[in-house]
Design a protein around this motif. Structure first.
Motif, PDB file in Angstrom:
ATOM      1  N   GLU A 497     -64.800 -11.921 -73.158  1.00 12.93           N
ATOM      2  CA  GLU A 497     -63.989 -12.386 -72.037  1.00 12.93           C
ATOM      3  C   GLU A 497     -62.816 -11.445 -71.773  1.00 12.93           C
ATOM      4  OE1 GLU A 497     -61.726 -16.535 -70.667  1.00 12.93           O
ATOM      5  OE2 GLU A 497     -62.970 -16.474 -72.466  1.00 12.93           O
ATOM      6  N   SER A 498     -62.460 -10.653 -72.777  1.00 12.26           N
ATOM      7  CA  SER A 498     -61.338  -9.719 -72.625  1.00 12.26           C
ATOM      8  C   SER A 498     -61.715  -8.479 -71.814  1.00 12.26           C
ATOM      9  CB  SER A 498     -60.828  -9.285 -74.001  1.00 12.26           C
ATOM     10  OG  SER A 498     -61.826  -8.568 -74.708  1.00 12.26           O
ATOM     11  N   LEU A 499     -63.003  -8.338 -71.473  1.00 10.16           N
ATOM     12  CA  LEU A 499     -63.439  -7.194 -70.658  1.00 10.16           C
ATOM     13  C   LEU A 499     -63.133  -7.507 -69.192  1.00 10.16           C
ATOM     14  CD1 LEU A 499     -66.859  -6.412 -72.387  1.00 10.16           C
ATOM     15  CD2 LEU A 499     -64.644  -5.324 -72.784  1.00 10.16           C
ATOM     16  N   ILE A 500     -61.888  -7.386 -68.849  1.00  6.39           N
ATOM     17  CA  ILE A 500     -61.393  -7.894 -67.563  1.00  6.39           C
ATOM     18  C   ILE A 500     -61.739  -7.001 -66.377  1.00  6.39           C
ATOM     19  CG2 ILE A 500     -59.518  -9.203 -68.600  1.00  6.39           C
ATOM     20  CD1 ILE A 500     -57.654  -6.875 -67.964  1.00  6.39           C
ATOM     21  N   ARG A 501     -62.436  -5.867 -66.629  1.00  5.17           N
ATOM     22  CA  ARG A 501     -62.842  -4.991 -65.517  1.00  5.17           C
ATOM     23  C   ARG A 501     -64.353  -4.858 -65.410  1.00  5.17           C
ATOM     24  NH1 ARG A 501     -58.524   0.097 -65.587  1.00  5.17           N
ATOM     25  NH2 ARG A 501     -56.628  -1.158 -65.707  1.00  5.17           N
ATOM     26  N   LEU A 502     -65.066  -5.556 -66.261  1.00  5.96           N
ATOM     27  CA  LEU A 502     -66.521  -5.410 -66.300  1.00  5.96           C
ATOM     28  C   LEU A 502     -67.143  -5.867 -64.983  1.00  5.96           C
ATOM     29  CD1 LEU A 502     -68.835  -4.546 -68.167  1.00  5.96           C
ATOM     30  CD2 LEU A 502     -69.067  -6.933 -68.857  1.00  5.96           C
ATOM     31  N   GLN A 503     -67.947  -4.977 -64.387  1.00  6.04           N
ATOM     32  CA  GLN A 503     -68.585  -5.275 -63.105  1.00  6.04           C
ATOM     33  C   GLN A 503     -70.097  -5.437 -63.227  1.00  6.04           C
ATOM     34  OE1 GLN A 503     -67.422  -2.108 -60.474  1.00  6.04           O
ATOM     35  NE2 GLN A 503     -65.278  -2.714 -60.426  1.00  6.04           N
ATOM     36  N   THR A 504     -70.710  -4.661 -64.120  1.00  9.05           N
ATOM     37  CA  THR A 504     -72.176  -4.690 -64.255  1.00  9.05           C
ATOM     38  C   THR A 504     -72.555  -4.812 -65.718  1.00  9.05           C
ATOM     39  OG1 THR A 504     -72.483  -3.314 -62.283  1.00  9.05           O
ATOM     40  CG2 THR A 504     -74.320  -3.420 -63.837  1.00  9.05           C
ATOM     41  N   THR A 524     -64.739 -10.593 -62.800  1.00  8.32           N
ATOM     42  CA  THR A 524     -64.976  -9.318 -62.104  1.00  8.32           C
ATOM     43  C   THR A 524     -66.458  -8.961 -62.002  1.00  8.32           C
ATOM     44  OG1 THR A 524     -64.614  -8.215 -64.229  1.00  8.32           O
ATOM     45  CG2 THR A 524     -62.735  -8.330 -62.700  1.00  8.32           C
ATOM     46  N   LEU A 525     -67.319  -9.706 -62.688  1.00  5.14           N
ATOM     47  CA  LEU A 525     -68.747  -9.356 -62.710  1.00  5.14           C
ATOM     48  C   LEU A 525     -69.353  -9.394 -61.308  1.00  5.14           C
ATOM     49  CD1 LEU A 525     -70.291 -10.980 -65.911  1.00  5.14           C
ATOM     50  CD2 LEU A 525     -70.300  -8.571 -65.280  1.00  5.14           C
ATOM     51  N   GLU A 526     -70.032  -8.304 -60.962  1.00  4.54           N
ATOM     52  CA  GLU A 526     -70.723  -8.209 -59.679  1.00  4.54           C
ATOM     53  C   GLU A 526     -72.238  -8.196 -59.850  1.00  4.54           C
ATOM     54  OE1 GLU A 526     -69.256  -4.688 -57.853  1.00  4.54           O
ATOM     55  OE2 GLU A 526     -67.228  -5.461 -57.574  1.00  4.54           O
ATOM     56  N   THR A 527     -72.692  -7.732 -61.007  1.00  5.32           N
ATOM     57  CA  THR A 527     -74.133  -7.613 -61.247  1.00  5.32           C
ATOM     58  C   THR A 527     -74.470  -8.105 -62.646  1.00  5.32           C
ATOM     59  OG1 THR A 527     -74.309  -5.703 -59.770  1.00  5.32           O
ATOM     60  CG2 THR A 527     -76.083  -6.021 -61.356  1.00  5.32           C
ATOM     61  N   ILE A 528     -75.387  -9.067 -62.734  1.00  2.00           N
ATOM     62  CA  ILE A 528     -75.912  -9.542 -64.019  1.00  2.00           C
ATOM     63  C   ILE A 528     -77.422  -9.352 -63.999  1.00  2.00           C
ATOM     64  CG2 ILE A 528     -76.224 -11.502 -65.566  1.00  2.00           C
ATOM     65  CD1 ILE A 528     -73.663 -12.699 -64.490  1.00  2.00           C
ATOM     66  N   LEU A 529     -77.923  -8.503 -64.893  1.00  2.00           N
ATOM     67  CA  LEU A 529     -79.358  -8.252 -65.004  1.00  2.00           C
ATOM     68  C   LEU A 529     -79.821  -8.825 -66.338  1.00  2.00           C
ATOM     69  CD1 LEU A 529     -79.307  -4.501 -63.846  1.00  2.00           C
ATOM     70  CD2 LEU A 529     -79.536  -6.555 -62.429  1.00  2.00           C
ATOM     71  N   ILE A 530     -80.596  -9.900 -66.298  1.00  2.00           N
ATOM     72  CA  ILE A 530     -81.011 -10.569 -67.533  1.00  2.00           C
ATOM     73  C   ILE A 530     -82.487 -10.954 -67.432  1.00  2.00           C
ATOM     74  CG2 ILE A 530     -80.226 -12.869 -66.777  1.00  2.00           C
ATOM     75  CD1 ILE A 530     -79.238 -13.256 -69.735  1.00  2.00           C
ATOM     76  N   SER A 531     -83.265 -10.065 -66.820  1.00  2.00           N
ATOM     77  CA  SER A 531     -84.699 -10.317 -66.682  1.00  2.00           C
ATOM     78  C   SER A 531     -85.405 -10.149 -68.024  1.00  2.00           C
ATOM     79  CB  SER A 531     -85.302  -9.345 -65.666  1.00  2.00           C
ATOM     80  OG  SER A 531     -85.205  -8.010 -66.147  1.00  2.00           O
ATOM     81  N   ASN A 532     -86.619 -10.692 -68.095  1.00  2.00           N
ATOM     82  CA  ASN A 532     -87.469 -10.529 -69.281  1.00  2.00           C
ATOM     83  C   ASN A 532     -86.782 -11.006 -70.553  1.00  2.00           C
ATOM     84  OD1 ASN A 532     -90.006  -8.899 -68.274  1.00  2.00           O
ATOM     85  ND2 ASN A 532     -88.208  -8.013 -67.273  1.00  2.00           N
ATOM     86  N   LYS A 542     -70.545 -23.292 -62.524  1.00  2.00           N
ATOM     87  CA  LYS A 542     -69.769 -22.194 -63.103  1.00  2.00           C
ATOM     88  C   LYS A 542     -70.067 -20.880 -62.388  1.00  2.00           C
ATOM     89  CE  LYS A 542     -69.410 -24.279 -67.705  1.00  2.00           C
ATOM     90  NZ  LYS A 542     -69.807 -24.191 -69.121  1.00  2.00           N
ATOM     91  N   MET A 543     -71.308 -20.721 -61.966  1.00  2.00           N
ATOM     92  CA  MET A 543     -71.680 -19.482 -61.291  1.00  2.00           C
ATOM     93  C   MET A 543     -71.027 -19.391 -59.918  1.00  2.00           C
ATOM     94  SD  MET A 543     -75.449 -17.865 -61.261  1.00  2.00           S
ATOM     95  CE  MET A 543     -75.306 -17.701 -63.040  1.00  2.00           C
ATOM     96  N   LYS A 544     -70.866 -20.542 -59.258  1.00  2.00           N
ATOM     97  CA  LYS A 544     -70.215 -20.551 -57.949  1.00  2.00           C
ATOM     98  C   LYS A 544     -68.797 -20.021 -58.045  1.00  2.00           C
ATOM     99  CE  LYS A 544     -68.858 -23.605 -54.185  1.00  2.00           C
ATOM    100  NZ  LYS A 544     -68.746 -25.019 -53.723  1.00  2.00           N
ATOM    101  N   ALA A 545     -68.151 -20.269 -59.213  1.00  2.78           N
ATOM    102  CA  ALA A 545     -66.766 -19.819 -59.407  1.00  2.78           C
ATOM    103  C   ALA A 545     -66.679 -18.309 -59.601  1.00  2.78           C
ATOM    104  CB  ALA A 545     -66.154 -20.541 -60.602  1.00  2.78           C
ATOM    105  N   MET A 546     -67.823 -17.651 -59.797  1.00  2.00           N
ATOM    106  CA  MET A 546     -67.838 -16.190 -59.978  1.00  2.00           C
ATOM    107  C   MET A 546     -67.825 -15.544 -58.600  1.00  2.00           C
ATOM    108  SD  MET A 546     -70.624 -16.019 -63.088  1.00  2.00           S
ATOM    109  CE  MET A 546     -70.297 -14.302 -63.506  1.00  2.00           C
ATOM    110  N   GLY A 547     -66.656 -15.425 -58.036  1.00  7.05           N
ATOM    111  CA  GLY A 547     -66.507 -15.044 -56.645  1.00  7.05           C
ATOM    112  C   GLY A 547     -66.954 -13.639 -56.301  1.00  7.05           C
ATOM    113  N   ASN A 548     -67.165 -12.762 -57.299  1.00  9.30           N
ATOM    114  CA  ASN A 548     -67.565 -11.379 -57.025  1.00  9.30           C
ATOM    115  C   ASN A 548     -69.045 -11.113 -57.290  1.00  9.30           C
ATOM    116  OD1 ASN A 548     -65.000 -10.168 -56.227  1.00  9.30           O
ATOM    117  ND2 ASN A 548     -64.349 -10.572 -58.317  1.00  9.30           N
ATOM    118  N   LEU A 549     -69.755 -12.123 -57.803  1.00  9.38           N
ATOM    119  CA  LEU A 549     -71.145 -11.903 -58.202  1.00  9.38           C
ATOM    120  C   LEU A 549     -72.032 -11.670 -56.982  1.00  9.38           C
ATOM    121  CD1 LEU A 549     -72.964 -11.788 -60.698  1.00  9.38           C
ATOM    122  CD2 LEU A 549     -73.511 -14.193 -60.311  1.00  9.38           C
ATOM    123  N   MET A 550     -72.668 -10.500 -56.926  1.00 10.77           N
ATOM    124  CA  MET A 550     -73.529 -10.145 -55.795  1.00 10.77           C
ATOM    125  C   MET A 550     -74.996 -10.014 -56.188  1.00 10.77           C
ATOM    126  SD  MET A 550     -71.314  -7.518 -53.432  1.00 10.77           S
ATOM    127  CE  MET A 550     -71.035  -6.295 -54.710  1.00 10.77           C
TER     128      MET A 550
END
Length: 607
Positions: A497-504, A524-532, A542-550
């Motif tokens: 949680e301390s990774l306050i600039r993590l985007q991808t 700050t997360l914009e991209t989450i790749l968790i396939s397979n 909770k995901m709705k609150a992630m305002g930058n997630l694209m």
């Protein structure tokens, strides 16, 4: 009580009331009672083949409880009931609606999507207060002209029907703000559409349109225009004068030329992928001052002009599957968060750099600019450093050139179980922004990575044997990109949680059974790749609150159901769900893309 009972027995209408209750037996009395108080009734998903008469007559008939009670509290005064204003009868088996619809004149919302309706009753004209009408996912072949009488209508949803034309007088719906006619059989759009001056969102995708009327530019408030999946060979030049336009979708058409947009100063997203565009010139770019997303994938582009640097706001650029053999170094000046280049015959950038992702490509292009600008009067200081460092035996396996020139600490594809100290020693006083330890046999993250915490922004630890994440990684507070693909991870520490600039973050091909809780707490997360993986659930609230997630890639997991509330995650531009065992949304919906999936889910949120 006995006197009242005797009256009921002699009442000639008693049998009629009993029959009417039987017809409406599928609607619990408690639900009707609550609807009289709230003005809202939701009968979604009740397997109804017809609307019970008690629903149409809810504002007319004396309620059942009035015949059973002699005294009423303040909450049970049926004569003070609220007229029904919202009726949801979606996800049923209705084949038709009767003219009894006119008995609900106070309706402001009527939702009958996902039924088997082939027509609408002419009595719909009497719903003069109606503001939202959802008849999507039915079998409508024609709209009644009476629909043009709904002058207060703001939202009209007709997608996924069999409509071939729009009725005359449609322009009379001058309060309409949101109109969706996608996935029908329209071959033309009436020029009179220009009179829909309040329209903000228009979806014409997945029809058979060969052209758009020039008059469409008369929609002065239109922000969102979706013409994906049609037969358009060109767009009218007048489209470029729509000053309010923010999102324009023209994917999967037959366009050969990219339009110019001299007046579209607010345009934020332009999607023209899967066309036949051959040229991208300066004239196409010079007016796109506000553009954030430019999708040019699957065209026939051969080059990208240096003027691409005019797009200083650009965040996402998709050039995949074109005929581009080289990229201008000036592209490195842009602050892109996502750059797609797959499927091009690129000769000037090595494949290994492209595989490392957007930031590596941009850094490489920037380094080429610097190399080009170096003077010719002798070796530079960097050259001296490289020459000296490369002669040191202890650092013979370290790519010092990458350290000095590209600011990359690269010790990948060595199949080692430990990163030697000499790798970190080689950094010395140089600035390092990227670390690549991929394709090794690491079981834990090297502790010395913490030495780079003040400068590193990209870390690639993919294709190793990591089963846990050490706290040293959580201290890299400038980290924006983290690749952990193909490891043995099943959890992430809350300290991330301390990774306050993590985007991808890329977690594909691991062993996660749920979406790691800590990810919800990294705004700050914009991209989450968790396939397979084996992910079985996500938390939409909770995901709705992630305002930058694209971008959210959940392909090939164990999701048995997709929560409808996920449709509220309106920031998502890419949602990938293929390869999961859920039954809905159907594959046909998934193929239509993220916007269609989110809309489908939103339509199914219980009220």
């Amino acid at each position: 009580m006995s006197r009242l009972k005797g009256v009921a027995e002699r009442d000639t209408r008693a049998g009629f009331r009993a029959e009417r209750r039987e017809v409406g037996a599928s609607v619990p009395q408690g639900l009707l009672k609550a609807a009289r108080k709230s003005g809202q009734l939701n009968l979604s998903g009740r397997n109804l083949s017809e609307v019970p008469q008690c629903v149409w007559r809810i504002n007319v008939d004396i309620p059942e409880e009035a015949n059973q009670n002699l005294s009423f509290s303040t909450t049970e005064r049926w004569w003070e009931q609220t007229d029904l204003t919202k009726l949801i009868i979606s996800n049923n088996k209705l084949q038709s609606l009767t003219d009894d619809l006119r008995l609900l004149p106070a309706l402001t919302v009527l939702d009958i999507h996902d039924n088997q309706l082939t027509s609408l009753p002419s009595a719909i004209r009497e719903l003069e207060n109606l503001q939202k009408l959802n008849v999507s996912h039915n079998k409508l072949q024609i709209l009644p002209e009476e629909i043009t009488n709904l002058r207060n209508l703001k939202g009209l949803y007709l997608q996924h029907n069999e409509l071939t034309c729009i009725p005359e007088g449609f322009e009379q719906l001058f309060n309409l703000e949101d109109l969706d006619i996608s996935n029908n059989r329209l071959t033309s759009v009436p020029a009179s559409f220009s009179s829909l001056s309040s329209l903000v969102r228009l979806n014409l995708s997945s029809n058979q349109l060969k052209s758009l009327p020039a008059e469409i530019s008369g929609m002065k408030r239109l922000k969102h225009l979706d013409c994906n999946s049609n037969l358009l060979e060109a767009v009218p030049p007048e489209l470029a004068n729509m000053e309010s336009l923010e999102l324009l979708y023209l994917r999967r058409n037959k366009l050969r030329f990219l339009p110019e947009f001299p007046s579209c100063r607010l345009l934020k997203e332009l999607h023209v992928g899967e066309n036949q565009i051959e040229i991208l010139g300066p004239e196409h770019l010079k007016h796109l001052n506000s553009i954030l997303v430019l999708d040019l994938r699957d065209n026939k582009l051969k080059s990208v002009p240096d003027e691409i640097t005019l797009l200083q706001s650009l965040e996402r650029l998709d050039l995949s599957n074109n005929d581009i053999s080289s990229l201008p170094c000036s592209l490195g000046k842009l602050h892109l968060k996502f750059l797609a280049l797959e499927g091009n015959p690129l000769r000037t950038i090595r494949r290994e750099i492209i595989n490392k992702g957007t930031q590596e490509v941009l850094k490489y292009l920037r380094s080429k600019i610097k190399a080009f600008l170096l003077p010719d009067d002798g070796p530079s200081q960097s050259d001296s450093i490289i020459e000296t460092a490369m002669t040191l035996p202890s650092e013979s396996r370290v790519n010092v050139h990458a350290i000095v020139t590209l600011k990359i600490l690269d010790y990948s594809d060595k199949q080692t179980t430990l990163i030697p100290d000499e790798v970190f020693d080689a950094v010395k006083s140089n600035i390092i922004t990227s670390v690549n330890f991929s394709k090794n046999q690491l079981c834990e993250i090297p502790k010395r990575i913490v030495e780079l915490k003040e400068m590193v922004s990209d870390v690639n630890l993919s294709f190793n044997k990591l089963s846990f994440i050490s706290l040293e990684l959580c201290m890299l507070q400038k980290l924006t990109f983290l690749d952990l693909r193909n490891n043995f991870l099943n959890s992430l520490p809350e300290e991330m949680e301390s990774l306050i600039r993590l985007q991808t973050i890329n977690l594909s091909f691991n062993r996660f059974k749920i979406l790691p809780e800590v990810l919800y707490h990294i705004p700050t997360l914009e991209t989450i790749l968790i396939s397979n993986n084996q992910v079985g659930s996500v938390d939409p609230q909770k995901m709705k609150a992630m305002g930058n997630l694209m971008t959210l890639d959940l392909q090939n997991n164990d999701l048995l159901q997709i929560p409808p509330e996920l449709g509220n995650c309106v920031t998502l531009r890419t949602l990938l769900l293929d390869g999961n065992p859920f039954r809905v949304p159907r594959a046909a919906i998934l193929m239509k893309g993220t916007a269609a999936i989110l809309e489908y889910l939103r339509d199914r949120i219980p009220t």
